[in-house]
Design an enzyme around this catalytic site. Structure first.
Site, mmCIF file in Angstrom:
data_model
loop_
_atom_site.group_PDB
_atom_site.id
_atom_site.type_symbol
_atom_site.label_atom_id
_atom_site.label_comp_id
_atom_site.label_asym_id
_atom_site.label_seq_id
_atom_site.Cartn_x
_atom_site.Cartn_y
_atom_site.Cartn_z
ATOM 1 N N GLU A 21 88.845 53.582 22.752
ATOM 2 C CA GLU A 21 87.660 54.320 22.356
ATOM 3 C C GLU A 21 87.749 54.691 20.876
ATOM 4 O O GLU A 21 88.702 55.344 20.451
ATOM 5 C CB GLU A 21 87.603 55.574 23.251
ATOM 6 C CG GLU A 21 86.844 56.740 22.710
ATOM 7 C CD GLU A 21 87.213 58.015 23.503
ATOM 8 O OE1 GLU A 21 86.638 59.052 23.203
ATOM 9 O OE2 GLU A 21 88.062 57.948 24.414
ATOM 10 N N ASP A 64 90.708 58.922 25.559
ATOM 11 C CA ASP A 64 91.242 60.287 25.489
ATOM 12 C C ASP A 64 91.393 60.864 26.890
ATOM 13 O O ASP A 64 90.638 60.526 27.794
ATOM 14 C CB ASP A 64 90.275 61.191 24.719
ATOM 15 C CG ASP A 64 90.219 60.829 23.246
ATOM 16 O OD1 ASP A 64 89.270 61.252 22.570
ATOM 17 O OD2 ASP A 64 91.127 60.108 22.783
#
Ligand code: 0RA
Length: 646
Positions: free
Chosen positions: A434, A512
């Protein structure tokens, strides 16, 4: 409580016991793995385990195993003898409880190491249930006590049948051919191999095996006696018998950390292979687990530190990898864990998180002492490690030269992809990361030989809500297709997914460890589920698990993956720690990301699996539809621990 109520309780319990025994006969594989030769031999190990427990408690030093003429098995020990007095709660002899109650076991002593969870430790009552006939004899309190059973049912109450001035337990059982319908024939070699192993794992214990079915040329039964005075070190010598040793004496270490006894024996030989065997409560953990990763970490840390401090690495122009420390290594690691959790396909992978740190600390302490006390051996080992690193480096360079050309000429790969040099899909991994910043860290931290990085910009398209042409026009999604080498259309079916050119057999989603990250992971999973479902079904899709916390005190550093772990580490460090909460991958530097999340040696990858396609379908449409859902929970529930070892 009135007598009446008590009585009815007893009968209720005996009915339960009966049901337990019947369940074992109905579903034997649930208890012993299978009803083939493995399960058959497992019965013997189960009975031996009980005697070993008595030996570990310090009351028994001899165990004899006999294959009788009729293929029945006798296991005899010289322990205290299973108690025969009245078991107050059950109202029958303690011996009868042990032999007929599922889950009762022989473990009256609370602090013995239960071998529950894996295949062993199901209890001798399971053996009884699966035997057409079993006789238990106990020498105890001046008498010989006996009870016989048929398919687990007692034929008479425990009775004295003679006098004895010894103590011990003897169990003779005949496996039931109704259950073991392939064969009930025992293999001497198979049993002897396990018994030899048990003697190495339990030093100073005499184990014998005798086969009464055959006689040798001199008219004696075939028999072997196993005894190991020093245990694991002898095991290592035994395993390494034909290899040329680098150091004269096997390194032998014994310690305890956080109540977990850790025993390690290791040596280095001139070969290039790694020979690691691990045990938990005498069970061979084929699939490894936390004790093994703890050992590797302790070994790498300690040797690296010693090598650096000794100045031997000063001329080295490249880094040393974990593998380099284990080239030519033969080692056995044996731990005792009170309540082991066994995971993995064959339930031979230790899952207890707390064991990892205990073993790594224990090994670090013991090994650094060894290195300090044995500088000559230490030098030989470090030289071997350096040689391994140099060889690996040279080999990699050569491979990269060749592979760079092929990759260039291929063309067409997305510009954002940082590819790996490895071209064998089975050995290649791609991380879908990401954001560009985390992508940059991952790119620095990775092993570029086999790990590729594809950064994805922010939230990828929610395919659940998008029309198909929008999906195929989407830049990020196009990138995923081309990076993975996945196309649509085969000769037979122009709309079928074509995985034949898949470039990586591990597709790792790395986001995350927060709600946003979970959302992005779910968006990617939704895309895979809807557009590349086979990729999941074939087991190629994984989720990385970055740590949530870094706990620091002085020079000590430990990562924690959840709040419980963080608290445990805080306590272990004696409080007064500083805690860093990783809000995102971007907060870690490249080395930290590699150490915790990308290095195959220490990371945990969770393989995404679909238990029920219908249920998955339901969940994805629910999750990605209009409602804002508990995505994180979903991922945690649906991603299973994968059996990924280094
Ligand atoms: C618990 C207590 C005691 C003996 C045993 C277990 C025991 C179990 C097995 C199973 C195979 N061989 C065994 N030997 C001993 C005795 C406690 C006491 O004497 O006070």
């Amino acid at each position: 409580m009135s007598d009446k109520v008590k009585k009815s309780n007893y009968s209720a319990e005996s009915i339960q016991a009966l049901e337990g025994m019947e369940h074992v006969r109905k579903r034997p594989s649930m208890y012993i793995g299978d009803v083939g030769t493995r399960g058959l031999h497992h019965l013997v190990y189960e009975v031996i385990d009980n005697s070993i427990d008595e030996a570990m408690a310090g009351y028994c030093d001899t165990i004899d195993v006999i294959i009788n003429e009729d293929n029945s098995i006798t296991v005899h020990d010289n322990g205290r003898g299973i108690p025969v007095d009245l078991h107050k709660k059950e109202g029958v002899s303690a011996l009868e409880v042990v032999m007929t109650k599922i889950g009762a076991g022989g473990k009256f002593d609370k602090d013995s190491y239960k071998v529950s969870g894996g295949l062993h430790g199901v209890g001798v009552s399971v053996v009884n249930a699966l035997s057409i006939h079993l006789t238990a004899s106990v020498h105890r309190e001046g008498k010989i006590w006996q009870q016989e059973y048929e398919r687990g049912k007692a034929l008479y109450p425990v009775k004295p049948v003679g006098e004895s001035d010894q103590t011990g337990t003897s169990v003779t059982f005949t496996p039931d051919p109704q259950i073991f319908n392939i064969t009930t024939e025992y293999s001497y070699e198979t049993l002897a191999t396990r018994i030899r192993e048990l003697s190495f794992l339990n030093k100073k214990l005499t184990l014998t095996i005798t086969d009464k079915r055959h006689k040798d040329d001199e008219g004696n039964f075939i028999s072997d006696q196993f005894y190991s005075e020093i245990g694991l070190a002898e095991f290592v010598s035994y395993l390494d018998g034909t290899r040329e040793q680098l150091i004269a004496k096997v390194i032998s270490m014994e310690g305890e950390k956080n109540g977990i006894p850790v025993e390690v024996a290791m040596t280095y030989n001139t070969s290039y292979s790694e020979n690691l065997h691990s045990y938990v409560n005498n069970i061979n953990t084929h699939e490894g687990g936390t004790h093994l990763s703890g050992f590797r970490r302790g070994l790498t840390h300690t040797l690296k530190k010693y090598a650096e401090e000794s100045g031997m690495l000063s001329k080295l122009k490249f880094d040393i990898a974990g593998d380099d420390f284990r080239e030519g290594l033969t080692a056995i690691i044996s731990v005792k864990v009170q309540e082991p959790q066994f995971e993995g396909q064959t339930k031979t992978k230790l899952g207890n998180r707390e064991v990892s740190a205990a073993v790594s600390q224990s090994v670090s302490e013991m090994l650094s002492n060894y290195l300090e006390e044995n500088p000559n051996e230490a030098k030989i080992i470090v030289q071997k490690v350096i040689l391994a690193a140099q060889a690996r480096h040279a080999a990699r360079k050569a491979r990269e030269m060749v592979q760079r050309k092929t990759v260039m000429s291929l063309g067409g790969l997305p510009g954002k992809l940082s590819d790996c040099s490895e071209t064998d899909p089975e050995k290649s991994e791609i991380f879908l990361v990401e954001g560009d910043s985390a992508g940059g860290t991952a790119k620095q931290g990775r092993d570029r030989f086999f790990q590729a990085i594809l950064p994805l910009r922010g939230k990828i398209l929610n395919v659940e809500k998008a029309m198909q042409h929008k999906v195929f026009e989407n830049e990020e999604i196009k990138n995923i297709f081309t990076a993975l080498g996945v196309t649509i259309g085969t000769e037979e079916d122009p709309r079928a997914l074509n995985l034949s050119k898949l470039r990586y057999h591990k597709v790792v989603i790395m986001t995350d460890a927060d709600v946003d990250g979970s959302h992005i992971a779910t968006l990617i999973l939704t895309f895979f589920f809807r557009y590349m479902r086979e990729l999941i079904e074939e087991g190629y899709v994984y989720i990385a698990t970055p740590p949530l916390y870094l706990v620091k005190k002085g020079k000590k550093r430990e990562y924690a993956w959840d709040d419980d772990e963080r608290e445990k580490i805080t306590l272990q460090m004696g409080g007064n720690v500083s805690i860093q909460r990783y809000k995102g991958l971007g907060e870690m530097n490249a080395e930290q990301l590699w150490d915790t999340t990308m290095n195959p040696e220490f990371r945990t990858l969770r393989r995404v699996m679909i238990d029920s396609g219908a249920e998955a379908d339901r969940v994805f449409s629910m999750l990605m539809g209009e409602e804002v859902p508990p995505r994180r929970e979903f991922i945690e529930k649906n991603a299973h621990y994968a059996n990924v070892d280094a």
